[in-house]
Design an enzyme around this catalytic site. Structure first.
Site, short mmCIF file in Angstrom:
data_model
loop_
_atom_site.label_atom_id
_atom_site.label_comp_id
_atom_site.label_asym_id
_atom_site.label_seq_id
_atom_site.Cartn_x
_atom_site.Cartn_y
_atom_site.Cartn_z
N MET A 75 78.71 -50.65 39.18
CA MET A 75 78.19 -49.51 38.33
C MET A 75 78.73 -48.23 37.89
SD MET A 75 75.27 -51.65 38.24
CE MET A 75 75.05 -52.93 38.98
N CYS A 76 80.04 -47.98 38.07
CA CYS A 76 80.64 -46.89 37.68
C CYS A 76 80.79 -47.00 35.99
CB CYS A 76 81.84 -46.60 38.28
SG CYS A 76 81.76 -46.22 40.04
N HIS A 77 80.58 -45.77 35.72
CA HIS A 77 80.76 -45.62 33.91
C HIS A 77 82.44 -45.33 33.66
CE1 HIS A 77 76.58 -44.57 34.46
NE2 HIS A 77 76.51 -44.99 33.04
N MET A 115 83.58 -41.15 42.57
CA MET A 115 84.06 -42.42 42.99
C MET A 115 85.41 -42.52 42.62
SD MET A 115 81.66 -43.48 44.43
CE MET A 115 82.34 -45.11 44.92
N GLU A 116 85.78 -41.66 41.57
CA GLU A 116 87.42 -41.98 41.18
C GLU A 116 88.27 -41.13 42.02
OE1 GLU A 116 84.91 -43.04 37.69
OE2 GLU A 116 84.75 -41.30 39.03
N ASP A 130 100.90 -50.91 52.83
CA ASP A 130 101.50 -51.93 51.98
C ASP A 130 102.97 -51.88 51.99
OD1 ASP A 130 101.91 -54.43 50.69
OD2 ASP A 130 102.19 -53.11 48.86
#
Length: 161
Positions: A75-77, A115-116, A130
């Protein structure tokens, strides 16, 4: 508590309409960490990891992740980011070394970049894991959280320590 914003009148998922929101400068800072043994700390800081400069690769991965957040969080733009910065600091505790990862993301727009920033910090930690996992699969990725954010209708936020 208000209505859920990511559901339509049928109770189904939707992307929030931000077309009426004002464009403002929006900044978010998120933090994550990874705990490593001294041997890995030494190899990272002395650029002795066979896969390359771990922190440089982690930075690039974090920046790329911030730019791709809308591709992985439903749902992120999609946001035109104006800046992404990943920084590091080491802390020693009980024979282990904690790499503290800070991600700062900035834009001018009608929705925030929390969110970014969280995605950037998380992917940076995952990338470091990793690159070092052949030496130790027991590394621990720590808490990931929003440190602060500014701009937008909800105003400023600063995490209390």
């Amino acid at each position: 508590m208000g209505e859920f914003t990511h559901f339509n009148h049928e109770g189904r998922a939707k992307m929030v309409d931000i077309s009426e929101k004002s464009e403002t400068v929006r900044i978010a800072v998120a933090q994550s960490s990874i705990k490593v043994r001294e041997e890995i700390y030494q190899k990272i800081t002395n650029l002795e990891i066979k896969k390359g400069d771990v922190l440089a690769v982690g930075q690039v991965a974090g920046i790329m992740a911030a730019k791709k957040t809308a591709d992985i969080i439903p749902m992120c733009h999609p946001i035109m980011l104006k800046g992404v910065d990943i920084s590091f600091r080491w802390e020693e505790e009980a024979g282990f070394f904690h790499l503290i990862i800070s991600a700062t993301v900035k834009t001018v727009g009608s929705t925030g970049v929390e969110m970014e920033a969280l995605t950037a910090a998380s992917v940076t930690a995952l990338t470091i894991y990793d690159m070092c996992k052949s030496m130790d699969k027991g590394m621990v990725i720590g808490h990931t959280y929003l440190v602060e954010k500014s701009g937008g209708k909800s105003g400023n936020y600063k995490r209390e320590q």
